[in-house]
Enzyme design. Structure first.
Site: not given
Length: 559
Positions: A146, A304
């Protein structure tokens, strides 16, 4: 500490005897560094709110091909207990080794006779959730960390509904993983061999187009007024959302400019401290570009593609919005649109986490819909939506304070692509009314109350850090501040003991009049987070309440 050290050194020796030569060299360089050996081997990486996540390197407490292979073997064993012929989609982001880890996962699944679909290019998290649902597979994996710094990577597991594995599934998967030796119990095959035998199937452009079709259809169903569109600057922060955000902005006819430096694959994130749209520093280049072209709106998605941050031009300067503020505006905007169509029913609902603003509650009350709450982590929002899927209740919107939003029924995770589209059309509607988003938010505060929130995050790394976080949580439970500012503690909610409607979780909530303080250790990072939530009669009072709560948190952390 001695027992921990013994375990770490035993594991270190085992790895030294079994890993490939290039990994062995890395281990030998550590032989005189006791602290580093203990930190790398004192535990296994654990499933948290985002699956596995950690610093890349050799060791049981690191992300590497061995920890990825072991996790995948455990996932395969779990799937085969429940399905005769299981299938899994695998995606990966732009980080260093993400593609390698994805191929290792695919090879292990294929070696266990699990049918694999893997993307032929980087893909964002919401597209992975979409693909699981579209292809009707039994699960999904995405390799991503992330918005973490570049030295991190991670491994998220999804169940057949396209939701991140919630504890009842994650615990069962973890149990399977923990049975396995890192070296003896892994079944793995060659990648090309598995492709040729059709155990591994490659996903191409069509899945991207199907996803964009879904989002475009939803946005157009809102019949937004788009006669006055904002000029947009967009940065993907070197991430996997670039293709899809560009795609939906083009389809909707928006004029946008990319931050070129951050619109390429660069695993070092070389122009950023961290690629996190929650941090204002991440917008530095985007804001420079916005000033050059006099843009109205500045959007940034994380690597992401599930989080999005927003700046807007207001009175000649650029101002930012918190995740809570964007969530409130989108909630009100969508409720207003559905209300125009007379399509709202009393059972329709918005979902938020317990650490997300309460400002949405009076808004929902006015529109006569329900607010559902979950624990922190968008997987719980996805689970809630899935549970209500056949109930006849309409899901309107889901959001969390950490810049995650979802509308529509196409995925079960936060989705920065549909959020980018929604923010852009909401801005269009405001501009058509000669308003900015900033003025829209001010109107909402005057109408519903001066709510304010603040997140405080503390990092405590390694074994010693883990002990410090435990002491802090113990203080929250046993000796919390009796007073914060002028307010006395009314209630302590310990979610580890069980709160009705919620699974057990290591979260403690302190409630004072007009103030909430919630503490939660991160499941994926060496952090403990404090969420402050207040409501004042004015902006000044809200600011004072925030400062009082910050002082209380400072006292709690100093244990």
């Amino acid at each position: 500490m001695e027992d921990v050290k013994e375990v770490a050194y035993k594991r270190y020796q085992q790895w030294l005897e079994n890993v490939a030569d290039d990994f062995k060299e890395e281990l030998l360089r550590l032989k005189d560094n006791e602290k580093e050996i203990v930190d790398r081997f004192y535990k296994d990486l654990e499933f948290g709110t985002g699956g596995l996540r950690g610093i890349m390197g050799v060791g049981t407490n690191r992300m590497n091909v061995y920890t990825v292979a072991r996790a995948t073997q455990g996932f395969a064993n779990y799937l085969k207990k429940h399905k005769d012929f299981p299938s899994v989609v695998i995606a990966y982001d732009t980080r260093r080794t993400s593609d390698l880890f994805a191929k290792v996962a695919a090879r292990v699944l294929a070696g266990n006779h699990v049918n694999v679909y893997i993307f032929d290019q980087v893909a964002p998290t919401p597209l992975l959730s979409f693909a699981v649902r579209k292809l009707k597979t039994d699960g999904g994996i995405i390799i991503t960390a992330s918005h973490n710094p570049p030295e991190y990577n991670g491994y998220k597991v999804y169940t057949s509904d396209g939701t991140q594995a919630v504890p009842k599934y994650a615990n069962e998967i973890t149990s399977e993983i923990e049975k396995l030796d890192y070296f003896k119990d892994i079944k793995i095959t060659g990648f090309e061999e598995a492709v040729n035998s059709e155990k591994i199937n490659i996903l191409n452009e069509s899945i991207f187009n199907d996803y964009l079709d879904e989002i475009e259809a939803y946005i157009r169903s809102l019949n937004p007024k788009m006669d006055k569109k904002p000029i947009i600057v967009y940065t993907p922060l070197y991430g996997a959302a670039l293709k899809l955000v560009e795609g939906i902005l083009k389809r909707l006819g928006f004029e946008y400019s990319l931050v070129e430096e951050q619109s390429k694959i660069d695993p070092s994130f070389s122009t950023l401290k961290v690629p996190n749209p929650e941090e204002k520093e991440a917008f530095e280049l985007a804001l420079k570009k916005a000033k050059e072209i006099d843009a109205d709106l500045v959007l940034a998605t994380d690597p992401d593609g599930d989080r999005i941050g927003v700046f807007e031009k207001y009175k000649g300067d650029y101002v930012s919005f918190t995740g809570n503020q964007v969530g409130v505006m989108l909630s009100h905007y969508l409720l207003s649109k559905f209300s125009e169509f007379s399509s709202l029913k009393p059972d329709d609902y918005i979902v938020k986490t317990i650490v997300t603003t309460d400002m949405v509650k009076p808004i929902a009350e006015e529109f006569n819909v329900i607010i559902e709450e979950t624990l922190t982590g968008f997987k719980y929002i996805g689970e809630k939506i899935e549970n209500y899927m056949n109930s006849g209740r309409k899901f309107i919107f889901g959001f969390e304070e950490s810049y995650g939003y979802l509308a529509n029924d196409h995925v079960r995770d936060k989705d920065a692509v549909i959020a980018a589209a929604l923010i852009s059309v909401m801005s269009s509607e405001m501009l058509s009314k000669m308003k900015t988003l900033t003025e829209y938010l001010k109107d909402l505060k005057e109408r519903y109350g001066h709510y304010d929130e603040k997140l405080l995050s503390f990092t405590f790394e390694g074994f010693e850090g883990t002990q410090k976080i435990r002491r802090i949580m113990n203080k929250m439970r046993k000796t919390p501040p009796i007073k914060v500012g002028d307010f006395t503690l009314k209630e302590t909610l310990d979610y580890l003991n069980g709160i009705e409607g919620f699974p057990r979780s290591d979260v403690v909530e302190l409630r004072y009049s007009n103030i909430k303080i919630i503490a939660r250790p991160s499941g994926t990072e060496p952090k403990i987070k404090f969420y402050i939530m207040v409501k004042g009669s004015s902006e000044n009072e809200s600011s004072k309440l925030i400062k009082d709560a910050e002082q209380a948190v400072s006292e709690i952390v100093n244990v």
